[in-house]
Design a protein around this motif. Structure first.
Motif, PDB file in Angstrom:
ATOM      1  N   GLY A 170      69.750 -14.119 -60.994  1.00 29.95           N
ATOM      2  CA  GLY A 170      70.566 -15.092 -61.718  1.00 29.95           C
ATOM      3  C   GLY A 170      69.944 -16.448 -61.936  1.00 29.95           C
ATOM      4  N   TRP A 171      69.315 -17.001 -60.903  1.00 32.79           N
ATOM      5  CA  TRP A 171      68.768 -18.358 -61.005  1.00 32.79           C
ATOM      6  C   TRP A 171      67.259 -18.303 -60.781  1.00 32.79           C
ATOM      7  N   ASN A 172      66.491 -18.643 -61.823  1.00 34.54           N
ATOM      8  CA  ASN A 172      65.026 -18.616 -61.732  1.00 34.54           C
ATOM      9  C   ASN A 172      64.478 -20.002 -62.050  1.00 34.54           C
ATOM     10  N   LEU A 232      70.640 -22.899 -56.535  1.00 37.70           N
ATOM     11  CA  LEU A 232      71.416 -23.019 -57.768  1.00 37.70           C
ATOM     12  C   LEU A 232      72.228 -24.315 -57.766  1.00 37.70           C
ATOM     13  N   PRO A 233      72.073 -25.178 -58.778  1.00 34.91           N
ATOM     14  CA  PRO A 233      72.848 -26.425 -58.816  1.00 34.91           C
ATOM     15  C   PRO A 233      74.312 -26.166 -59.196  1.00 34.91           C
ATOM     16  N   ALA A 273      74.824 -18.217 -64.182  1.00 34.05           N
ATOM     17  CA  ALA A 273      73.769 -17.751 -63.274  1.00 34.05           C
ATOM     18  C   ALA A 273      74.321 -16.735 -62.275  1.00 34.05           C
ATOM     19  N   VAL A 274      75.532 -17.009 -61.756  1.00 36.08           N
ATOM     20  CA  VAL A 274      76.145 -16.095 -60.778  1.00 36.08           C
ATOM     21  C   VAL A 274      76.583 -14.805 -61.463  1.00 36.08           C
ATOM     22  N   PHE A 301      79.364 -21.568 -57.030  1.00 34.58           N
ATOM     23  CA  PHE A 301      78.268 -21.941 -56.106  1.00 34.58           C
ATOM     24  C   PHE A 301      78.499 -21.322 -54.725  1.00 34.58           C
ATOM     25  N   LEU A 302      79.741 -21.409 -54.223  1.00 37.84           N
ATOM     26  CA  LEU A 302      80.061 -20.828 -52.914  1.00 37.84           C
ATOM     27  C   LEU A 302      79.983 -19.304 -52.961  1.00 37.84           C
TER      28      LEU A 302
END
Length: 425
Positions: free
Chosen positions: A15-17, A26-27, A65-66, A282-283
């Motif tokens: 998801g986050w690269n 991940l922000p 992203a998630v 995020f969590l």
């Protein structure tokens, strides 16, 4: 990435690269809006002619992203996050159905989902036929109507713990020209990936094992990208005919394998707004990073507890698909050979009254309207989650009125067994 990586790696890195000098973690894009330097650039976003962000009700970089991580875990083509598992199931169904349409659903599904389908959707003019998932194919085929638009079921039913014969339901759905939607909350993609068995759309209450810590309510829809909407264009006009609210876009023509999720975002999220907050996403992402470590422990603990309960004289029955001799053991071994979930259901010989007395005496397990997180929790569905159903409806949903739903956490299993022992004694 050309080589398909292991799901454990996806849990951590999917998801986050980040690029050079970008945040490793991940922000949280905690912003309602996104700035543009030209009116034309933003206009293209509103026309679905360009990709990007303009308002978090529709899309947000943290959420995307998630969703991309869960999509990769399930082996799908596109995914979106929602505010809850209920919202995910609602969006998945109404993305295909309008007033006058029909849905075939397994009867042994979570009480809240059953109520959503049979009560709330009825107010929308959508009819639902509940079927026994164990019935033979020829019997199940009778439930389909010319206006049937989808089939809905759960991989492992909550709390009935019925294991779905996925291939049977895939055959039924596809032979009637409709997609199969499977709620994979209990198994998670660690233990089962329904798309690999032919399912078309997968939903999750990410509130459960995916978050894993009882911190965030959320949902997710993953589309396999495999269902041929164009082949049944008359059944799915929302995907195959012009959408006048977007200047006549035809989703299947413009977005291909992304058609279903783009429509759900552009129409349903735009109009109904059941978005997951970036903070929650995020969590959730933090929970996903340990999912591949937690699920085996949940299953290992649950099997030990189920075996212990089965040996107790005061326990009338135990249901756990991982338990040898269970009605669904063979199906569980076929579809989920590495484990099913951490949830057990059982009944005491003393019935409803004994269930309440037992629960009140537990010290490690908590009485909570929750299931599938790191801490062990217990519930009496007839008194709590399925309270709106009478005894006859409970039995139809696969819920014995005396049933105790025991969600085994990742604590030391000897402590859990000791807690059960003292409560029963």
């Amino acid at each position: 990435m050309e080589n398909k990586r292991a799901i454990e790696t996806t849990c951590i890195q999917g998801g986050w690269n980040p690029g050079n000098g970008e945040p490793r973690q991940l922000p949280i894009y905690q912003s309602t809006t996104f700035k543009y330097t030209s009116s034309e650039a933003m206009g293209k976003l509103f026309d679905l002619e360009a990709e990007g962000y303009f308002y978090t009700r529709l899309q947000n970089p943290t959420n995307d992203a998630v969703a991309a991580k869960i999509c990769e875990m399930e082996g799908g083509a596109a995914a979106m996050l929602t505010s809850s598992g209920q919202a995910a199931n609602f969006f998945a169904v109404i993305n295909l159905c309008s007033a006058g349409d029909h849905v075939v659903s397994s009867a042994t599904i979570y009480g809240g989902t059953s109520n959503l389908l049979t009560v709330t959707l009825k107010r929308f003019g959508i009819e639902v036929t509940l079927v026994d998932p164990d019935a033979p194919e020829e019997e199940l085929a009778k439930a389909f109507q010319p206006n049937t638009k989808c089939v809905f079921a759960e991989t492992v039913a909550n709390p009935a713990l019925v294991v779905l014969d996925i291939e049977k339901f895939v055959r039924l759905a596809h032979s009637h020209g409709v997609p199969l939607i499977i709620d994979n909350t209990f198994a998670t993609p660690i233990n089962c990936r329904p798309i690999e068995w032919g399912a078309d759309i997968v939903t999750h209450s990410t509130t459960k094992y995916m978050d894993g810590h009882g911190m965030t309510v959320g949902g997710c829809i993953v589309d396999s990208g495999n269902f041929d909407w164009e082949a049944y264009a008359d059944k799915f006009p929302g995907l195959t005919t012009p959408d006048e609210s977007y200047h006549g876009i035809i989703y299947t023509k413009r977005f291909g394998k992304g058609a279903f999720i783009t429509k759900a975002t552009a129409q349903l999220m735009r109009d109904l707004g059941a978005i997951q907050s970036p903070q929650n996403a995020f969590l959730l992402n933090a929970g996903l990073e340990s999912l591949h470590l937690r699920m085996p422990r949940h299953c290992q603990n649950a099997l030990a507890v189920a075996q212990y309960l089965k040996g107790r004289e005061d326990v009338a029955w135990v249901k756990y698909p991982g338990l040898e001799g269970d009605k669904y053991y063979a199906l569980a071994q076929k579809y989920m050979p590495n484990g099913t979930c951490g949830v057990i259901s059982f009944g005491l010989k003393g019935g409803r009254q004994a269930a309440s007395a037992f629960m009140d005496k537990l010290q490690v397990a908590s009485i909570a309207t929750h299931v599938a997180d790191a801490r062990t929790c217990v519930l009496h569905p007839a008194s709590h989650t399925h309270r709106q159903l009478n005894d006859e409806q409970l039995i139809e949903a696969g819920v014995d009125p005396a049933m105790i739903r025991y969600s085994v956490g990742i604590e030391n299993v000897q402590d859990l067994i000791a807690d059960i022992t003292q409560a029963l004694d």
